[in-house]
Design an enzyme around this catalytic site. Structure first.
Site, PDB file in Angstrom:
ATOM      1  N   VAL A 193      39.217 -29.270  20.651  1.00 38.56           N
ATOM      2  CA  VAL A 193      39.308 -28.584  21.949  1.00 38.56           C
ATOM      3  C   VAL A 193      40.289 -27.426  21.926  1.00 38.56           C
ATOM      4  O   VAL A 193      40.645 -26.894  22.975  1.00 38.56           O
ATOM      5  CB  VAL A 193      39.707 -29.584  23.059  1.00 38.56           C
ATOM      6  CG1 VAL A 193      38.621 -30.636  23.212  1.00 38.56           C
ATOM      7  CG2 VAL A 193      41.055 -30.247  22.762  1.00 38.56           C
ATOM      8  N   LYS A 194      40.717 -26.999  20.739  1.00 39.62           N
ATOM      9  CA  LYS A 194      41.673 -25.904  20.671  1.00 39.62           C
ATOM     10  C   LYS A 194      40.957 -24.551  20.769  1.00 39.62           C
ATOM     11  O   LYS A 194      39.732 -24.466  20.804  1.00 39.62           O
ATOM     12  CB  LYS A 194      42.478 -26.003  19.369  1.00 39.62           C
ATOM     13  CG  LYS A 194      43.361 -27.249  19.299  1.00 39.62           C
ATOM     14  CD  LYS A 194      44.311 -27.338  20.475  1.00 39.62           C
ATOM     15  CE  LYS A 194      45.356 -28.440  20.341  1.00 39.62           C
ATOM     16  NZ  LYS A 194      44.808 -29.798  20.348  1.00 39.62           N
ATOM     17  N   THR A 195      41.745 -23.470  20.798  1.00 38.37           N
ATOM     18  CA  THR A 195      41.199 -22.128  21.024  1.00 38.37           C
ATOM     19  C   THR A 195      40.111 -21.800  20.006  1.00 38.37           C
ATOM     20  O   THR A 195      39.051 -21.274  20.350  1.00 38.37           O
ATOM     21  CB  THR A 195      42.324 -21.090  20.974  1.00 38.37           C
ATOM     22  OG1 THR A 195      43.337 -21.474  21.898  1.00 38.37           O
ATOM     23  CG2 THR A 195      41.806 -19.714  21.340  1.00 38.37           C
TER      24      THR A 195
END
Length: 384
Positions: A193-195
């Protein structure tokens, strides 16, 4: 603002997270699978080099891992943490960083965060330093860089190391410097779910070239001479095991996914900044709600968080859930967990207040305006 009936509103759930896995990402993964070398290989090296280029590194090196938690863990091992040592850390963060420290046998000491950005408060850190303190763990909450320069002054005074948990902050900068290009040891996350994501993944940035070999040994079973061979899609059977190591290297398919997203980073960050500003403009005027006092310039926003006042957070959570809008809580203070009940700590009044207030609203790459409006309308329709 007038609100449509809930029954008409709820169609598809708006998730808190949604990773970008577009056609170029899927093609990269398929090509890596077709190549047949799935472990650490040339793509792993290329991803490390792409990170170094992105961060503008000249005298620093990147060592990739299979998660930020493992990056933090081998960073802690690198600086020699062990039983009897203490590491000052914010309680207000995900427990992964604390677990990485605890795994070495060192003890976590909880310090409070500042009210403005909920990052580690240097004044509270200074109060907790003892002759057992070996390091400071600092977290860049939401992607907003922490007060690393001020913490560096404390560390220099007492001969401490700083491990920067920049899991939220890949793509952020401080005073024009990319996070990871300055300071001591920095750890990034490329989780689901990171950038940008490698599905699961992380990296350690070290300012000392001599650390690179040690970190490579730590991430791969203590083996001293296998990395270069694997970077050529080969195995080296003539090696020694020179230290206790772990198995936390980054494989080829995750690396390929990360490489495919790197060219999109600027666009993804710019979009997320725009979404955060849109939320701010719409929500800042509302009574009973606080937004962060930033224009998001230089920040690669990982999450969008508001603070819900007057004990009304759970009611807003339920209100939004009825409208098909998911929310999250980032975070509760870790000092409330059973495992850390006996940890030494300072005053944690800001942490405890924030733990009762923070609420995460949906933020992900390439959001449609209709989705943003749906979230905004949901919050605005909450009775004042």
């Amino acid at each position: 603002m007038a609100q449509a009936p809930v029954s008409q509103q709820v169609t598809e759930q708006v998730p808190v997270y949604r990773p970008y896995l577009g056609p170029e990402v899927q093609q990269a993964a398929q090509e890596a699978l077709a190549a047949g070398w799935l472990g650490m290989g040339p793509l792993s090296k290329q991803f490390e080099e792409a990170l170094e280029e992105r961060l503008g590194l000249t005298d620093r090196r990147v060592v990739s891992t299979n998660s930020c938690t493992e990056a933090l863990h081998i960073a802690a091992r690198l600086i020699g943490l062990g039983p009897g040592d203490e590491v000052i850390a914010p309680s207000f963060t995900y427990v992964a960083g604390h677990q990485a420290i605890s795994r070495t046998g060192a003890e976590v000491v909880f310090a409070d965060v500042d009210r403005e950005f909920l990052t580690l408060d240097p004044a509270r850190v200074r109060e907790l330093v003892t002759d057992r303190t070996r390091a400071i763990l600092v977290v860049d909450y939401l992607g907003i860089p922490a007060r690393v320069d001020e913490l560096r002054e404390i560390a220099d005074e007492h001969g401490l190391r700083i491990i920067e948990d920049a899991a939220h902050a890949f793509g952020s900068s401080s005073r024009g410097r990319p996070v990871g290009s300055f300071g001591d040891i920095t750890c990034f996350s490329f989780g689901p779910v990171k950038t940008i994501t490698t599905l699961e993944g992380g990296a350690v940035v070290t300012p000392d070239a001599a650390d690179v070999q040690t970190l490579r040994e730590l991430r791969h079973l203590g083996i001293n001479s296998d990395t270069d061979a694997r970077y050529r899609n080969q195995r080296n059977w003539d090696f020694d095991v020179v230290r206790q190591g772990y198995r936390c290297h980054l494989g080829s398919v995750p690396s390929a996914i990360g490489l495919a997203q790197m060219p999109l980073l600027d666009e993804i960050v710019a979009n997320r900044q725009d979404y955060c500003r849109y939320y701010d403009d719409a929500l800042r005027p509302l009574d009973g709600l606080l937004t962060f006092d930033t224009d998001w310039d230089g920040v690669a926003p990982y999450l969008y968080v508001v603070r819900v006042l007057d004990g009304r957070r759970q009611a807003l959570v339920e209100h939004l859930a009825q409208r098909g809008i998911a929310t999250g809580i980032h975070y509760y203070g870790a000092h409330g967990y059973s495992f850390y009940a006996d940890a030494r700590r300072g005053d944690l009044s800001v942490t405890e207040e924030a733990s009762e207030q923070v609420l995460t609203l949906p933020l992900h790459p390439y959001m449609e305006k209709e989705t943003l409006d749906r979230v905004v309308d949901g919050v605005r329709s909450f009775p004042a």
